[in-house]
Write a protein that holds these residues in place. Structure first.
Motif, PDB file in Angstrom:
ATOM      1  N   ALA A  62       0.853  -1.188   0.000  1.00 57.67           N
ATOM      2  CA  ALA A  62       0.000   0.000   0.000  1.00 57.67           C
ATOM      3  C   ALA A  62       0.890   1.239   0.000  1.00 57.67           C
ATOM      4  O   ALA A  62       2.115   1.144   0.040  1.00 57.67           O
ATOM      5  CB  ALA A  62      -0.916  -0.018   1.220  1.00 57.67           C
ATOM      6  N   ASP A  63       0.247   2.396  -0.014  1.00 58.43           N
ATOM      7  CA  ASP A  63       0.967   3.667   0.009  1.00 58.43           C
ATOM      8  C   ASP A  63       1.216   4.162   1.421  1.00 58.43           C
ATOM      9  O   ASP A  63       1.822   5.212   1.605  1.00 58.43           O
ATOM     10  CB  ASP A  63       0.179   4.723  -0.780  1.00 58.43           C
ATOM     11  N   GLY A  64       0.724   3.424   2.394  1.00 55.23           N
ATOM     12  CA  GLY A  64       0.926   3.813   3.781  1.00 55.23           C
ATOM     13  C   GLY A  64      -0.042   3.104   4.700  1.00 55.23           C
ATOM     14  O   GLY A  64      -0.839   2.268   4.270  1.00 55.23           O
ATOM     15  N   ILE A  65       0.047   3.439   5.973  1.00 52.70           N
ATOM     16  CA  ILE A  65      -0.824   2.865   7.002  1.00 52.70           C
ATOM     17  C   ILE A  65      -2.010   3.797   7.194  1.00 52.70           C
ATOM     18  O   ILE A  65      -1.863   5.021   7.201  1.00 52.70           O
ATOM     19  CB  ILE A  65      -0.044   2.674   8.320  1.00 52.70           C
ATOM     20  N   SER A  66      -3.179   3.228   7.377  1.00 59.36           N
ATOM     21  CA  SER A  66      -4.411   4.016   7.453  1.00 59.36           C
ATOM     22  C   SER A  66      -4.636   4.634   8.836  1.00 59.36           C
ATOM     23  O   SER A  66      -5.697   4.483   9.435  1.00 59.36           O
ATOM     24  CB  SER A  66      -5.612   3.152   7.047  1.00 59.36           C
ATOM     25  N   THR A  67      -3.650   5.389   9.312  1.00 59.53           N
ATOM     26  CA  THR A  67      -3.836   6.171  10.537  1.00 59.53           C
ATOM     27  C   THR A  67      -4.483   7.491  10.161  1.00 59.53           C
ATOM     28  O   THR A  67      -4.404   7.925   9.009  1.00 59.53           O
ATOM     29  CB  THR A  67      -2.489   6.445  11.236  1.00 59.53           C
ATOM     30  N   ILE A  68      -5.091   8.143  11.117  1.00 61.59           N
ATOM     31  CA  ILE A  68      -5.735   9.428  10.832  1.00 61.59           C
ATOM     32  C   ILE A  68      -4.718  10.434  10.300  1.00 61.59           C
ATOM     33  O   ILE A  68      -5.013  11.215   9.396  1.00 61.59           O
ATOM     34  CB  ILE A  68      -6.501   9.970  12.078  1.00 61.59           C
ATOM     35  N   GLN A  69      -3.493  10.396  10.826  1.00 58.84           N
ATOM     36  CA  GLN A  69      -2.452  11.324  10.363  1.00 58.84           C
ATOM     37  C   GLN A  69      -2.103  11.076   8.894  1.00 58.84           C
ATOM     38  O   GLN A  69      -2.013  12.015   8.105  1.00 58.84           O
ATOM     39  CB  GLN A  69      -1.201  11.209  11.241  1.00 58.84           C
TER      40      GLN A  69
ATOM     41  N   ARG B 254     -21.920   8.005  21.420  1.00 61.13           N
ATOM     42  CA  ARG B 254     -22.168   9.391  21.820  1.00 61.13           C
ATOM     43  C   ARG B 254     -22.509  10.285  20.626  1.00 61.13           C
ATOM     44  O   ARG B 254     -21.966  11.382  20.454  1.00 61.13           O
ATOM     45  CB  ARG B 254     -20.974   9.945  22.585  1.00 61.13           C
ATOM     46  N   LYS B 255     -23.345   9.758  19.760  1.00 60.65           N
ATOM     47  CA  LYS B 255     -23.835  10.466  18.581  1.00 60.65           C
ATOM     48  C   LYS B 255     -22.724  10.822  17.591  1.00 60.65           C
ATOM     49  O   LYS B 255     -22.832  11.792  16.843  1.00 60.65           O
ATOM     50  CB  LYS B 255     -24.608  11.724  18.985  1.00 60.65           C
ATOM     51  N   THR B 256     -21.645  10.028  17.580  1.00 59.33           N
ATOM     52  CA  THR B 256     -20.539  10.264  16.665  1.00 59.33           C
ATOM     53  C   THR B 256     -20.201   8.967  15.934  1.00 59.33           C
ATOM     54  O   THR B 256     -19.891   7.955  16.566  1.00 59.33           O
ATOM     55  CB  THR B 256     -19.285  10.764  17.420  1.00 59.33           C
ATOM     56  N   ALA B 257     -20.281   9.012  14.600  1.00 57.09           N
ATOM     57  CA  ALA B 257     -19.918   7.860  13.773  1.00 57.09           C
ATOM     58  C   ALA B 257     -18.431   7.939  13.450  1.00 57.09           C
ATOM     59  O   ALA B 257     -17.911   9.026  13.157  1.00 57.09           O
ATOM     60  CB  ALA B 257     -20.733   7.855  12.489  1.00 57.09           C
ATOM     61  N   LYS B 258     -17.743   6.773  13.518  1.00 61.59           N
ATOM     62  CA  LYS B 258     -16.313   6.732  13.237  1.00 61.59           C
ATOM     63  C   LYS B 258     -15.960   5.473  12.464  1.00 61.59           C
ATOM     64  O   LYS B 258     -16.604   4.436  12.619  1.00 61.59           O
ATOM     65  CB  LYS B 258     -15.497   6.754  14.534  1.00 61.59           C
ATOM     66  N   LEU B 259     -14.912   5.578  11.635  1.00 64.86           N
ATOM     67  CA  LEU B 259     -14.322   4.434  10.959  1.00 64.86           C
ATOM     68  C   LEU B 259     -13.178   3.943  11.836  1.00 64.86           C
ATOM     69  O   LEU B 259     -12.317   4.730  12.234  1.00 64.86           O
ATOM     70  CB  LEU B 259     -13.781   4.827   9.577  1.00 64.86           C
ATOM     71  N   ASN B 260     -13.171   2.640  12.144  1.00 61.34           N
ATOM     72  CA  ASN B 260     -12.113   2.069  12.975  1.00 61.34           C
ATOM     73  C   ASN B 260     -10.797   2.069  12.212  1.00 61.34           C
ATOM     74  O   ASN B 260     -10.716   1.555  11.099  1.00 61.34           O
ATOM     75  CB  ASN B 260     -12.473   0.644  13.391  1.00 61.34           C
ATOM     76  N   LEU B 261      -9.772   2.660  12.831  1.00 61.72           N
ATOM     77  CA  LEU B 261      -8.441   2.771  12.238  1.00 61.72           C
ATOM     78  C   LEU B 261      -7.401   2.298  13.246  1.00 61.72           C
ATOM     79  O   LEU B 261      -7.677   2.246  14.438  1.00 61.72           O
ATOM     80  CB  LEU B 261      -8.132   4.237  11.886  1.00 61.72           C
ATOM     81  N   PRO B 262      -6.186   2.010  12.771  1.00 61.83           N
ATOM     82  CA  PRO B 262      -5.100   1.806  13.734  1.00 61.83           C
ATOM     83  C   PRO B 262      -4.842   3.132  14.444  1.00 61.83           C
ATOM     84  O   PRO B 262      -4.667   4.161  13.792  1.00 61.83           O
ATOM     85  CB  PRO B 262      -3.895   1.426  12.862  1.00 61.83           C
ATOM     86  N   GLY B 263      -4.892   3.160  15.744  1.00 59.13           N
ATOM     87  CA  GLY B 263      -4.772   4.422  16.487  1.00 59.13           C
ATOM     88  C   GLY B 263      -6.128   5.084  16.595  1.00 59.13           C
ATOM     89  O   GLY B 263      -7.170   4.421  16.532  1.00 59.13           O
ATOM     90  N   PRO B 264      -6.157   6.421  16.732  1.00 63.85           N
ATOM     91  CA  PRO B 264      -7.443   7.119  16.836  1.00 63.85           C
ATOM     92  C   PRO B 264      -8.309   6.903  15.590  1.00 63.85           C
ATOM     93  O   PRO B 264      -7.806   6.901  14.463  1.00 63.85           O
ATOM     94  CB  PRO B 264      -7.052   8.592  16.969  1.00 63.85           C
ATOM     95  N   ASP B 265      -9.612   6.701  15.812  1.00 62.40           N
ATOM     96  CA  ASP B 265     -10.541   6.479  14.703  1.00 62.40           C
ATOM     97  C   ASP B 265     -10.859   7.794  14.001  1.00 62.40           C
ATOM     98  O   ASP B 265     -10.680   8.880  14.543  1.00 62.40           O
ATOM     99  CB  ASP B 265     -11.825   5.835  15.227  1.00 62.40           C
ATOM    100  N   MET B 266     -11.370   7.670  12.763  1.00 56.80           N
ATOM    101  CA  MET B 266     -11.736   8.843  11.964  1.00 56.80           C
ATOM    102  C   MET B 266     -13.234   9.086  12.096  1.00 56.80           C
ATOM    103  O   MET B 266     -14.043   8.218  11.745  1.00 56.80           O
ATOM    104  CB  MET B 266     -11.366   8.624  10.490  1.00 56.80           C
TER     105      MET B 266
END
Length: 173
Positions: A101-108, A139-151
């Motif tokens: 891949a072109d990188g790891i799918s972290t939020i950064q 808590r009324k927030t949708a997120k995509l699970n990522l390595p580290g903090p979710d998006m």
């Protein structure tokens, strides 16, 4: 408890929902290709538009799902490049392991790839973003699970708005 590998594909063009279907693996890839073709044919910029693709494979939570998501992302990238003739330099794949891949799918790294795409696109180009993975809603927030903090959906919205593309198509899996 194993999570379902079924992906829901929701397509948004200029804020209007046009398709909502479930898909897995090869079906997801084929429907993504069909979506690209429909958008390209209907585009007033179809001849001059440059497609940009971001494929973000989130964390599966279990090795089986990580492997599956990365396989789907790699196959989608290959189809975009080899079947739809998208320029390889415009197709970006981020996975939870970063392998092939072109990188790891972290939020950064997602923010960085959006920044590079925003610098490369023009108001005539089209942006296709493919999200593959599991999400959560707390808590009324949708997120995509990522390595580290979710998006969060708000994170994604800010990144999408930073790209000056004519149209944005989001395939959410």
């Amino acid at each position: 408890m194993a999570l379902s590998p079924i992906l829901r594909v929701c397509l948004f063009i200029d804020g209007d929902r046009v398709v909502s279907q479930e898909a897995t693996g090869t079906t997801l890839i084929l429907r993504s290709i069909l979506t690209f073709l429909i958008v390209s044919i209907s585009s007033p910029f179809a001849v001059s538009a440059e497609p940009f693709d971001l494929i973000i494979c989130g964390s599966g939570g279990e090795p089986e799902f990580d492997t599956r998501f990365e396989d789907w992302g790699g196959r989608l990238r290959d189809a975009l490049i080899n079947e739809l003739n998208h320029p390889a330099a415009n197709v970006h794949l981020l996975t939870s392991s970063g392998e092939h891949a072109d990188g790891i799918s972290t939020i950064q790294e997602i923010r960085e790839i959006f920044g590079r795409v925003a610098e490369s696109t023009t108001p005539n180009d089209d942006l296709f973003v493919y999200l593959i993975g599991h999400g959560n809603y707390r808590r009324k927030t949708a997120k995509l699970n990522l390595p580290g903090p979710d998006m969060s959906a708000e994170d994604l919205d800010a990144m999408l708005l930073s790209v000056p593309a004519a149209r944005t198509v989001l395939v959410n899996g």
